[in-house]
Design an enzyme around this catalytic site. Structure first.
Site, PDB file in Angstrom:
ATOM      1  N   TYR B 433      16.530  66.695  43.644  1.00 32.79           N
ATOM      2  CA  TYR B 433      15.960  65.636  44.291  1.00 32.79           C
ATOM      3  C   TYR B 433      14.656  65.823  45.110  1.00 32.79           C
ATOM      4  CZ  TYR B 433      19.217  66.112  48.398  1.00 32.79           C
ATOM      5  OH  TYR B 433      19.791  66.547  49.419  1.00 32.79           O
ATOM      6  N   GLU B 434      14.063  64.805  45.695  1.00 35.01           N
ATOM      7  CA  GLU B 434      12.796  64.935  46.201  1.00 35.01           C
ATOM      8  C   GLU B 434      11.753  65.742  45.457  1.00 35.01           C
ATOM      9  OE1 GLU B 434      12.563  63.164  49.254  1.00 35.01           O
ATOM     10  OE2 GLU B 434      10.400  63.726  49.153  1.00 35.01           O
ATOM     11  N   GLY B 435      11.675  65.261  44.165  1.00 35.05           N
ATOM     12  CA  GLY B 435      10.977  66.093  43.056  1.00 35.05           C
ATOM     13  C   GLY B 435      11.624  67.193  42.562  1.00 35.05           C
ATOM     14  N   GLN B 440       7.721  70.385  41.449  1.00 42.19           N
ATOM     15  CA  GLN B 440       7.213  71.082  42.323  1.00 42.19           C
ATOM     16  C   GLN B 440       6.156  72.267  41.945  1.00 42.19           C
ATOM     17  OE1 GLN B 440       7.832  70.383  45.478  1.00 42.19           O
ATOM     18  NE2 GLN B 440       9.182  68.723  44.875  1.00 42.19           N
TER      19      GLN B 440
END
Lengths: 592, 592
Positions: B433-435, B440
């Site tokens: 999650y969060e990319g 990344q």
């Protein structure tokens, strides 16, 4: 819902083109012509795909339940087990004298890969039975063999292996379960065993437990351990009779393989029969260790294989983002994931590992056949050396790759709905059971390297060196893509071996601190060797204008990937090994 | 039952001795004297240990349940949330104007590590609220800030972030949720969002959803996305009033973080309020991205930290086997696990990672403080560059280390009873999650490297080079143990950057094929730099005869381990990067 398709084409490439099983000079291999083999693998592949794979998620979701002392397996398991049994899939490499089909172990291994990938937890019921079968077959009296084996070959009765106790797993010398001799020659077995896979269930008429226990008054520690047959129902006139004093304490809640009943087993003066000699239980248990550990290594890459198949399908289907070099699906809202280099990197990691691991495992199975069927001591030495590598390296990487496959799904990989989490959770156990991977590394460095004066590791080095010599001047492409990387990696392996020789004698910790890295270094060299050999096989078939050129070219590209991007790990492993004991041993336990 | 103890001593070493926060020229840091900081961390550590950690297994076992449209959190969560709230732990770095304590972000980060390690799923309720708080704080109107922030600072109202939809996660331009303008200036939001952490629950009076949606008629794709505040209950006179048209479709079954309610959220013409400008929703969302991603990187190593603590305790307690150099516990039946080199290797991997990751994360938090509180563009550039490294590298390694800690337990690590499986399962989400971490890597190589003409990566290299120059001639021990390995690793990083510059322009795939390895290479260099800086700090304090010599010597030994055994990975990453696009891109999608 995930799916599984047996990779028969690739399995056949390994068996036929790499191992050339039809031409191998091993008794029983002469029947393994291409058509026969392919027919077997196609047929077992169908059962795996249609019968057991659809129950994989069911097994994970429902798990096994203990109710009133009876273990209930997930819905559909019993019918599927009947189908597998009736198809003869449990009897492939068993002795024809007891109803087996007498096929080589390499065939059972290829079929086993399919069943393990399709439903690992389900396949363990058969796998454990096969282990117990092998132990009784190797060490049982004629009477014991006649009593148990025919029913175990068909899995009408299943088997278990009881080693671990609450306070001891690796160090079995601490065992407390005892077996007291009775006047009739039997024993009363008392104690608690834990982590007993397939410990009890509702899919067979009887469960034949093999139990390690100590006979009072025997030698201390591991030298006083004996092996016993303890049936759930005492066999009378060939039929399950009176209930024995063995019961399920509980079913463990686990991270995965929920479809398999992992039991705490309580033996309360249960009737047992000595298997093999008194106090030689460990030796009896370990005769089939090479096979058992190879089977676990296989589980590692089999989970990676099925996870890869699903990740690949998702990567082709899911539209997200655009190819940075230009849209590949301009009429759609986005391009499929597989256009993105990092998704490909991830998939190629998996694919190149799976295919290399398959080759390595089948090659190992062929060594076992050679050892047993040709009574070949060199093959036995080699497979003993490499067993911890197969088990440790393939299960570590298998879990890593199943996790990587899960990553392709993004958030959908984390929710259980898509089944990718299960592949990773199931794969995780293979790093632990049948000797945790740290113990495999210890076995490799502490025992196998020096075994018989180090002649098996020398034989391995000779095999690599010979191959490098034989393939000299083959082609520039082969040289750059395969031969040179293999040469560099094998040099790293030899340097690591040299470091152990020079430092291990005066300080065993200098070798043991590097044991885990050595196991991985060795694994990479083995897969590198397999890939280089597969490249030769693929090139030869292409040169002969024979075979599926697309498949063979893809094989070569996949191999080049492994050599270019995975094999370089050997340098880092060597560097760690050569850092020796100091970094690892510097801290007092209190300063951690 | 696993436990957690806040590593206050080590946290203080990083804050005081490495970052010297009390002396840093950053507004607000002047109050961070040793006593104050230690008092805060001791106190929050107690809450983490005694209040939230004991609920970690409970959360995993019970999970969240949706009943008649209402989400019920696990037993004890509500009371614990009240305790955390009442202790002021949700308000640390919030704006005093809205009831916050105005402490620097670095302090909130150190406290956040404790709460995240103690109970990751639980801590996410606060974490998501803080993210929503930051977005409203940065982009809200005065009225919006007055309406929502005071209640969100105290977590009386919690927040969520709604980005993902069933068919799009990374590629948010494909979004379908729409927001139709109403006569009163509000919008009607309609659509489905998935994977909404803390989406609904019974621990707060209101839930403030931040929702990305498209205003009809706006630009296509990502440029037409706006951000909306959609409260569960419409706020009237500062109080939750009428129920809004937003509901929970279901709670996802996940691999881990069961204690957090991951919801499918259905918006059926729900009333929403534009936050920030029309069509600038992504920009608004991304202003707090550095913090959010640093927070996820922190989750990665926090799970590794708590897993390590438990594995260490087990390794000291569990008796199994004998030290190969002679019994260490001769009166006992066996020696503790920690005598075995491979167990130590495993524990040192974890310990050296955790401590390095802690330093890197706090250092990053300090950069964020510098960027915000000093308006320091250089610090902002540096942390933007390194945010994908913190997120991607620390979560990958965090999961790997939590898995390694599980391995110390053998079979006991696989059953849920000991709690080690949960640490690994919980840690797994942070890679996604969060990319997702592949994204990344893409952000790092495709965007951040070249940002502002590459000046931030140049600033990083200069920082490393300056440090290497400054520490020249310090001592032979420092040279061999720290300076030389850092030099070699940073050379690998520069070579990789050079490869991208030379090849990436003509073939972007040549750079993107190596993006994941580059992220890891970069991560190792950052941890190597942190370790070398910590070594300087530890040596200086030892030379001054100041501080706990045992702790400082252990710190140096742990650093030497990282430099000797982890940092050499940079060479393999470089080798992979330099193999370029060919191995990765060779296969047609059909030939996988």
């Amino acid at each position: 819902m995930p799916s599984y398709t047996a990779p028969v084409k690739d399995q056949m490439f390994v068996l036929n083109d790499l191992l050339k099983v039809g031409e191998a000079d091993i008794p029983g291999y002469e029947d393994l012509d291409r058509e026969t083999l392919e027919a077997i693998l196609e047929e077992s592949g169908k059962v795996a795909r249609d019968v057991t794979a659809p129950l994989n998620v069911v097994g994970d979701t429902e798990g096994c339940v203990l109710e009133n002392g009876v273990v209930r397996t997930p819905k559909g398991f019993k019918e599927a087990f009947d189908a597998v049994r009736e198809g003869g899939w449990t009897a492939l490499d068993c002795d024809p004298e007891y109803g087996g089909q007498g096929l080589p172990y390499v065939v059972a291994t290829a079929v086993g890969e399919q069943f393990s990938a399709a439903n690992m937890a389900f396949n363990m019921y058969q796998g454990l039975t096969h282990g117990a079968y092998s132990a009784i077959h190797a060490h049982g009296t004629d009477d014991q063999k006649q009593t148990y084996l025919p029913k175990m070959v068909t899995c009408e009765w299943t088997g278990t292996m009881n080693l671990t106790e609450p306070h001891c797993g690796t160090d079995l010398g601490l065992m407390r379960t005892k077996a007291e001799p009775q006047a009739d020659g039997s024993y009363k077995v008392t104690g608690q065993k834990i982590f007993i896979s397939a410990g009890d269930h509702d899919m067979s008429e009887n469960v034949i437990h093999l139990v390690l226990a100590k006979i009072p008054g025997g030698p201390e520690g591991i030298k006083g351990v004996s092996l016993f047959i303890v049936p759930k129902f005492i066999v009378e006139d060939g039929q399950p009779g009176a209930r024995n004093a063995v019961s399920v304490g509980k079913i463990e809640e686990k991270m995965g393989i929920h479809g398999n009943s992992t039991c705490v087993m309580n033996y309360d003066g249960a009737t047992g029969y000595l298997l093999g000699e008194e106090h030689k239980g460990m030796r009896a248990m370990f005769t089939m260790m090479n096979e058992a550990r190879l089977g676990v290594g296989l589980q590692g890459y089999a989970q990676s294989e099925v996870a890869y198949q699903n990740a690949l399908a998702y990567a082709k289907d899911r539209l997200q983002g655009r190819d940075v070099t230009g849209a590949k699906n301009p009429d759609g809202p986005a391009d499929p994931l597989i256009v993105h280099p990092d998704i490909r990197r991830n998939l190629m990691d998996q694919k190149s590992f799976n295919e290399g691991a398959r080759a390595f495992t089948y090659w190992g199975a062929q060594m076992i056949d050679r050892a047993h069927r040709n009574d070949d001591a060199k093959a036995m030495g080699l497979i003993s050396l490499l067993t911890p590598v197969i088990k440790g390296f393939l299960t570590d990487k298998g879990f890593e790759m199943a996790t990587a496959a899960q990553q392709v799904y993004g958030g959908h990989g984390y929710i259980e709905e898509w089944g990718m989490s299960q592949f990773a959770r199931d794969a995780r156990i293979a790093m632990i059971y049948e000797g945790a991977n740290g113990v495999q590394a210890l076995d490799l460095v502490g025992r196998k390297l020096a075994q018989d004066g180090g002649k098996h590791v020398m034989a391995f080095f000779a095999m690599v060196t010979d191959f490098i010599k034989e393939t000299k001047g083959r082609s520039d492409a082969f040289d750059a893509g395969f031969r040179e990387p293999l040469k560099a990696a094998s040099k790293d392996l030899q340097a690591a071996g040299m470091f152990f020789m020079q430092n291990g004698m005066k300080n065993p910790n200098a070798a043991l601190s590097g044991s885990y890295d050595f196991m991985h270094l060795f694994g990479h060299v083995c897969l590198g060797l397999m890939w280089a050999k597969m490249a030769v096989a693929a090139e030869d078939r292409l040169a002969a204008g024979d075979g599926d050129a697309e498949f063979l070219n893809a094989k070569l590209a996949t191999g080049r990937y492994y050599m270019a991007r995975q094999l370089p790990m050997t340098a880092t492993h060597l560097k760690r090994i050569e850092s020796g004991a100091d970094p690892v041993m510097a801290l007092d336990a209190d300063h951690f």
